[in-house]
Design an enzyme around this catalytic site. Structure first.
Site, mmCIF file in Angstrom:
data_model
loop_
_atom_site.group_PDB
_atom_site.id
_atom_site.type_symbol
_atom_site.label_atom_id
_atom_site.label_comp_id
_atom_site.label_asym_id
_atom_site.label_seq_id
_atom_site.Cartn_x
_atom_site.Cartn_y
_atom_site.Cartn_z
ATOM 1 N N GLU A 124 4.065 -20.960 3.712
ATOM 2 C CA GLU A 124 5.361 -20.891 4.108
ATOM 3 C C GLU A 124 5.785 -22.339 3.864
ATOM 4 O OE1 GLU A 124 5.972 -17.131 7.117
ATOM 5 O OE2 GLU A 124 6.269 -19.153 7.911
ATOM 6 N N ASP A 141 14.277 -24.556 15.526
ATOM 7 C CA ASP A 141 13.004 -25.366 15.428
ATOM 8 C C ASP A 141 13.575 -26.191 16.611
ATOM 9 O OD1 ASP A 141 11.542 -24.467 13.083
ATOM 10 O OD2 ASP A 141 13.447 -24.840 12.192
ATOM 11 N N TYR A 184 7.512 -10.955 10.238
ATOM 12 C CA TYR A 184 7.214 -12.439 11.005
ATOM 13 C C TYR A 184 7.451 -12.048 12.318
ATOM 14 C CZ TYR A 184 7.021 -17.482 12.159
ATOM 15 O OH TYR A 184 6.791 -18.754 12.579
#
Lengths: 406, 270
Positions: free
Chosen positions: B49, B60, B175
């Site tokens: 990725e 994040d 995911y």
């Protein structure tokens, strides 16, 4: 090209996915989706619940001090020499700005949802103070995220929040201003989503925030409509409000959207001048993109990276804007203009010296534009400025620009 | 069959689990990225990725946020990232590359232009963190039409109904975000993850890769036991930050981190 809006059209917006035309929506990472759906469902239910609305109205009356006055600025009108200038006095609200209308509403929602921990982002600190205030009142734990740059330039509000029992988190990433504070608030929310209510301060963010913040702020325009008819004997001909995220502007504009005769002016922060690139005016000089959960006009570079912004006013120093404003711009219902830092400071000084009303630097942008606008209009016409907040918090900034040490 | 599907099928046939490292393109500098991709492959990566740097990476934590800032100092653009994949493909035609990032840089390029360039450059899948399937009706068909896998996130808060719906929009793999939080946090609860991943397997036939909180051989093995693959990000990015001035040392450090994870994952099949 302007289209005629009807109540029926407005009732369809935002659509069920939170879209205002091409704008809005829900662009968030998956973890937050469930909370946003719950919030939307509960809000739409409570919106129709007479008990919730009665509580909201009572708090606005007894705690905030509404209705706020509509005041005829007679001397300013004479000095400008054109249309009558009226001031909607949101600066007289408890905590000194319009922000409290929304935090009262969202704190009620938090209570109904049983959330005991509240987070908020803030730029100038007005929304942070308004959030800390309602949390103190309801006994909720409060965390406010604020860019490290803004912590420096708004130290008075930082201390106010601390006195009210809030924890203020200085955000040191990115440009260290409002957008980065919002990033960190989102990060906190995704981590503590089970027990935390995120009180967003403006009409941006993922659906349903632009909807519910607008609904809570629309009291400004509803009162203005009634007051203008009663006091000025007619609807206003023009409404002028500053636009950062755009909550005070949408609150003022929304109840007038179907009144075709009423011109709407949103005033963005022109900073050092649009041509310098040092500004915070996405509607005037940006393009559509996706940030902080919604599609809207943004300031970005050619690669889609969000640009740093500049404004003398921390509350307008944001690269995005509420999606409903983006829609109103595209359909031509509202006009979006900008004034520079310098013009805003002139507006600040004029309102202070001529009317004895010291506006927030955010508001001063609206004042500066309204003076230009009114000068070209006739004495029978009515211009209403939304005085979104008072200027005490900005005294240090103004002194500094005059080279004075306080 | 897409390259991602092929790799995951072949691993499954061997009873092995996919090791999926994540790094941010352009970190510590754009001229090192292709080299680092090869290093990851040599250290045991099955799929990579590759993060597209963004100025406001809301999902994040501080580690990947700092990586974005390092990459953006060098002006790393999406167009450059696609160029890096193209160069990588000159010598590697087997390891799938998934671009992971935020929507705005793709929209700024134009989603159709992006999809064209991504396919031409040898990208295999696209995971857009802030693009749920509800908002993807324009982008997803552009990807699918070019045989690019559209990969979506599932979270601990995702309802069964949404798991089914999201899986229907996904291809390649889904995911699973192992905990409520941002990348780089360490609050992974392996038992909870195991329960949830088993449940997801009941609702979709797609392979499930798990990311967030995997930092060593122990967590990789524990999560690998119940999933089809593990995604390792912040711990690698942190290593890049530590060795950013010494490329040779950096490669060794990344290899030293991934090797034990590879061995632990392969140990599960024996």
């Amino acid at each position: 090209m302007s289209i005629k809006l009807t109540d029926e059209m407005l009732s369809m917006l935002p659509d069920t996915r939170g879209h205002f035309g091409d704008y809005g929506g829900r662009f968030v990472s998956e973890t937050l989706f469930d909370s946003l759906e719950t919030l939307e469902r509960e809000y739409l239910r409570l919106k129709k619940d007479p008990q919730f609305q009665a509580q909201f109205d009572k708090d606005l009356a007894d705690y905030v001090g509404r209705p706020s006055p509509l005041y005829f600025a007679e001397r300013l009108t004479k000095v400008v020499g054109g249309a009558q200038i009226w001031l909607k006095r949101e600066d007289l609200n408890h905590t000194g700005a319009h922000k409290i209308n929304n935090t009262i509403g969202q704190a009620l929602l938090a209570n109904f949802l049983g959330k005991k921990r509240v987070i908020a982002e803030t730029g100038a600190g007005q929304h942070g103070v308004a959030t800390a205030t309602v949390c103190a009142r309801l006994g909720l734990e409060c965390h406010v995220f604020m860019g490290a740059e803004d912590v420096k330039r708004q130290s008075l509000n930082v201390f106010r929040m601390k006195l009210l029992g809030a924890q203020v988190h200085a955000v040191t990433s990115g440009t260290r201003t409002l957008k980065d504070a919002m990033n960190d608030a989102m990060r906190d929310w995704v981590t503590n989503v089970d027990d935390t209510f995120y009180i967003i301060g403006t009409v941006a963010g993922p659906h349903p925030y632009p909807l519910l913040v607008r609904d809570f702020q629309a009291v400004i325009g509803r009162e203005t409509r009634e007051q203008s008819l009663h006091q000025a004997g007619k609807l206003p001909d023009a409404l002028v409000a500053c636009v950062g995220g755009g909550s005070n502007a949408i609150g003022m504009f929304y109840p007038f959207l179907t009144d075709e005769s009423v011109q709407l002016y949103g005033v963005e922060a022109g900073g050092l001048g649009i041509e310098t690139g040092q500004h915070a005016a996405p509607l005037s000089a940006g393009r559509p993109g996706v940030l902080h959960g919604n599609r809207t006009y943004l300031m970005e570079d050619e690669n889609g990276q969000i640009s740093g912004t500049h404004s003398v006013s921390a509350g307008l120093d944001y690269p995005g804007v509420g999606p409903e404003h983006s829609w109103l711009k595209d359909i031509g219902r509202a006009n979006y203009v900008s004034v520079t830092d310098e013009e805003a400071l002139d507006g600040f000084r004029k309102l202070t010296r001529i009317e004895g009303i010291m506006p927030a630097l955010e508001t001063a942008h609206a004042v500066a534009y309204a003076m230009k606008l009114a000068a070209g209009m006739g004495p029978d016409e009515v211009v209403v400025i939304n005085v979104s907040g008072r200027g005490d918090k900005d005294i240090h900034t103004v002194a500094q620009m005059d080279g004075i040490e306080l | 069959m897409s390259r991602i599907e092929g790799v995951l099928k072949s691993l499954k046939g061997q009873g092995r689990k996919a090791l999926i490292p994540f790094i941010t393109a352009g970190d510590p500098s754009p001229d090192q990225t292709v080299d680092l991709l090869h290093t990851l492959v040599e250290a045991g990566a099955d799929i990579i990725e590759l993060g597209v740097p963004f100025s406001d990476p809301m999902a994040d934590g501080p580690v990947i946020q700092a990586a974005c800032e390092r990459a953006l100092v060098h002006g790393t653009s999406l167009r450059q990232v696609l160029g890096m994949v193209r160069t990588f493909r000159e010598t590697n035609t087997t390891t799938p590359i998934v671009l992971m990032g935020y929507l705005n840089p793709m929209e700024a390029m134009g989603t159709a232009v992006f999809a064209d360039l991504a396919a031409e450059s040898g990208v295999d899948g696209v995971l857009t963190v802030d693009l749920p399937p509800e908002e993807a009706d324009e982008v997803a068909p552009l990807l699918t039409a070019r045989n690019l896998d559209a990969i979506f996130l599932l979270a601990p808060t995702t309802s069964d109904e949404r798991i089914r719906a999201i899986s229907q929009h996904s291809s390649g793999y889904v995911y699973y975000v192992s905990f409520k939080g941002v990348t780089g946090a360490s609050n992974i609860n392996v038992e909870e993850v195991a329960g949830k991943v088993r449940h997801i397997h009941e609702l979709t036939a797609l392979p499930v890769a798990v990311g967030f909180g995997i930092r060593d051989a122990g967590t990789a093995a524990a999560v690998g036991r119940v999933s089809d693959g593990v995604i390792v990000g912040s711990v690698l990015v942190n290593t890049i930050a530590q060795h950013q001035t010494d490329p040779a040392q950096l490669k060794r450090a990344l290899t030293d981190l991934l090797h034990p994870m590879r061995e632990a994952l392969d140990g599960l099949s024996s």
